[in-house]
Design an enzyme around this catalytic site. Sequence first.
Site, PDB file in Angstrom:
ATOM      1  N   GLN A 162       0.818  -1.210   0.000  1.00  0.00           N
ATOM      2  CA  GLN A 162       0.000   0.000   0.000  1.00  0.00           C
ATOM      3  C   GLN A 162       0.853   1.262   0.000  1.00  0.00           C
ATOM      4  OE1 GLN A 162      -2.802  -0.290   3.249  1.00  0.00           O
ATOM      5  NE2 GLN A 162      -3.855  -2.061   2.374  1.00  0.00           N
TER       6      GLN A 162
ATOM      7  N   GLU B 154     -19.274   0.940  -5.243  1.00  0.00           N
ATOM      8  CA  GLU B 154     -20.194   0.713  -4.141  1.00  0.00           C
ATOM      9  C   GLU B 154     -19.583   1.204  -2.828  1.00  0.00           C
ATOM     10  OE1 GLU B 154     -22.269  -3.124  -1.914  1.00  0.00           O
ATOM     11  OE2 GLU B 154     -21.594  -3.293  -3.979  1.00  0.00           O
TER      12      GLU B 154
END
Length: 259
Positions: A179, A206
Site C-alpha cells: 500500500q 459501491e
Amino acid sequence: INLWINSISFHSYADITYQSTTNGDKGILDLKSALQNIFAETIVHSKDEFLQTFSTERDFIRNMVSNGEVIHSGVIDGSIINAQVAPSDLQVLRMEIGSPNAGLLYSRLVPLVLLFVDGSNPIDVTDPDWHLYLLIQKKEDKEEPLYQIVGFTAIYKFYRYPDRLRMRLSQILVLPSFQGKGYGSYLMEVVNKMAVAENAYDLTVEEPSEKFQHVRTCIDINRLLAFDPINPAIKSAVETLTKGNLSKKADPPCYKLAS
C-alpha cells in the site's frame, strides 16, 4: 494476538499469549473459534505447519490463475509506481468467478476482505456475473516463475437496456505490504481502460472509502488533463491560480465539459 498471513497461499497462524483467564459474567471468549469464523480452513494450528506452507504452497497463485485472462502487462502511460515491484513484473488478470479455481482463490482472499475492507461481505461465488481483477507480480525464478498477488478488485457486471453493460466495483484491496506505492491507481487505470474497451455504460463504485475517493479523484484529474477539448480551460484556470491575484470580487472561471 499476533496474526501471521502467508502472502502467497494466504494460510494464517495466530500466536495467542496471555497471563491469565477470568470467567466473567459473559464467560470466556473462545478466541480460536472466533478466528476460525474469519479464516475458515486457511488457519493452521501450529507455527511449524504455517512455515511449511511457504514451500508446500509455493505455486498456489500460479496454479490458481493459470486459466485467467491477462488483460494488461507492464507499465501504463502516466502511471507512477514506487519501485518495490518493477512495473515489468506486473500483470492484471481477469477471472470470471465461475471459472475453474476462481472461487477457491477468492475464498482464500475473504479473510483479507473482512479485515481490511470496511463494511464488506463476501461476494456470491455462485453468481457468474462477478469478475475478479487480480494485480499479480510475476517474478522470474531459477525453476518456475513465482506469482504473488499485489492487489485485487471484485466487479459485478449487469445488463443495461438495450445492448450495454454496467460495471460496479464492489471490493478493492491492495495488500498491506504494497500500500501507498501506486498499485491501487495502477489497478484502477487498467479497470477504467477495460470499461472503455468494452463500451460499458458506466463504472460505479459501491460505498467508496475516503482513501479510495482520493485515488479516484487523482485518476480522473489525469484523464481530464488528457482530454483535449477542455485543455484550454484547464490551462487558463491554472494560470489564474498560479498568479495568486484572486480576490473575493473576481468572477469564478466558467467551465463547459464536452460530453
